[in-house]
Design a protein around this motif. Structure first.
Motif, short mmCIF file in Angstrom:
data_model
loop_
_atom_site.label_atom_id
_atom_site.label_comp_id
_atom_site.label_asym_id
_atom_site.label_seq_id
_atom_site.Cartn_x
_atom_site.Cartn_y
_atom_site.Cartn_z
N CYS A 49 -50.37 107.16 36.04
CA CYS A 49 -50.44 106.63 37.30
C CYS A 49 -51.41 105.48 36.62
O CYS A 49 -52.76 105.86 36.41
CB CYS A 49 -51.19 108.13 37.69
SG CYS A 49 -51.90 107.26 40.05
N GLU A 69 -38.97 107.87 45.75
CA GLU A 69 -40.53 107.79 46.05
C GLU A 69 -40.89 108.82 44.45
O GLU A 69 -40.96 109.83 44.73
CB GLU A 69 -41.22 107.09 46.50
CG GLU A 69 -41.54 106.88 47.88
CD GLU A 69 -41.98 105.87 48.27
OE1 GLU A 69 -42.09 105.34 49.44
OE2 GLU A 69 -43.03 106.58 49.12
N PHE A 79 -44.79 106.07 44.82
CA PHE A 79 -44.49 104.89 43.91
C PHE A 79 -43.43 104.27 44.75
O PHE A 79 -42.64 105.27 44.63
CB PHE A 79 -44.52 104.94 42.39
CG PHE A 79 -45.94 104.99 42.69
CD1 PHE A 79 -46.96 103.46 42.16
CD2 PHE A 79 -46.31 106.53 42.20
CE1 PHE A 79 -47.83 104.07 41.57
CE2 PHE A 79 -47.67 106.38 41.79
CZ PHE A 79 -48.65 105.76 41.56
N GLY A 84 -41.73 100.20 41.62
CA GLY A 84 -43.50 100.56 41.27
C GLY A 84 -44.40 99.81 42.18
O GLY A 84 -45.60 101.11 41.83
N ASP A 85 -44.17 99.59 43.34
CA ASP A 85 -45.27 99.76 43.46
C ASP A 85 -46.00 100.68 44.74
O ASP A 85 -45.74 101.53 44.62
CB ASP A 85 -45.62 98.07 45.14
CG ASP A 85 -44.33 97.12 45.27
OD1 ASP A 85 -44.95 96.94 43.55
OD2 ASP A 85 -44.05 96.24 45.29
N CYS A 86 -47.69 100.98 44.43
CA CYS A 86 -47.88 101.77 45.37
C CYS A 86 -47.44 102.07 46.22
O CYS A 86 -48.48 100.71 46.96
CB CYS A 86 -49.08 102.43 44.25
SG CYS A 86 -49.71 103.87 45.49
N VAL A 95 -49.59 98.09 40.60
CA VAL A 95 -47.79 98.67 40.41
C VAL A 95 -47.17 99.29 39.44
O VAL A 95 -48.29 99.18 37.85
CB VAL A 95 -47.89 96.74 40.33
CG1 VAL A 95 -45.53 97.08 40.23
CG2 VAL A 95 -47.11 96.14 41.72
N LEU A 96 -46.50 99.36 38.72
CA LEU A 96 -46.28 100.90 38.32
C LEU A 96 -45.72 99.30 36.68
O LEU A 96 -44.78 98.66 37.15
CB LEU A 96 -45.37 101.84 37.64
CG LEU A 96 -45.42 103.28 38.51
CD1 LEU A 96 -44.27 103.74 38.90
CD2 LEU A 96 -47.47 103.27 37.75
#
Ligand code: FES
Length: 136
Positions: A49, A69, A79, A84-86, A95-96
């Motif tokens: 995370c 998500e 996310f 991958g945006d939170c 972003v992941l």
């Protein structure tokens, strides 16, 4: 494709769960997770995370996937699987990171140049005692 880079059979990867894997390069390892996006494509994200980088999204039996998500079960950040945006939670806006993966002949391969090999499952060598935390 290089068998050392094989992560999983493509049909093991579904839209409502994740498959954890370990990427290797020399002595370095990190973990990633595979999942399917709405368009059916396979995507791989890093398995931590952005809020607390020592917290895994998938601890070995899939990350929580809710309403399409990924959900961090520590503090509830969500996310988007597309990017991958939170979009909610203490690390909103983060972003992941992703890995490059390729589906070929029914299997998913880690084709990211940064890594030499992949294997299914959690890393035995991962040190969870370090890693930055974003405090909010
Ligand atoms: S550790 Fe994931 S939201 Fe806090």
């Amino acid at each position: 494709m290089d068998e050392e880079r094989r992560i999983a059979a493509a049909d093991e990867v579904s839209a409502d769960e994740t498959v954890v894997f370990t990427a290797k390069s020399g002595f370095e390892t990190t973990e990633g997770i595979l999942t399917r996006r709405d368009d059916g494509s396979v995507i791989a994200f890093t398995n931590y995370c952005p809020h607390w980088r020592d917290v895994r999204l998938d601890t070995g039996s899939s990350a929580l996937v809710r309403n399409g998500e990924l959900v961090c079960q520590k503090h509830g950040a969500t996310f988007e699987k597309q990017s991958g945006d939170c979009n909610f939670g203490p690390c909103e806006g983060a972003v992941l990171d992703t890995f490059e993966v390729t589906v070929d002949d029914g299997a998913v391969y880690l084709t990211d140049d940064e890594w030499d090999a992949a294997e299914p499952g959690l890393s035995e060598e991962r040190d969870l005692s370090s890693g930055g935390r974003i405090d909010f």
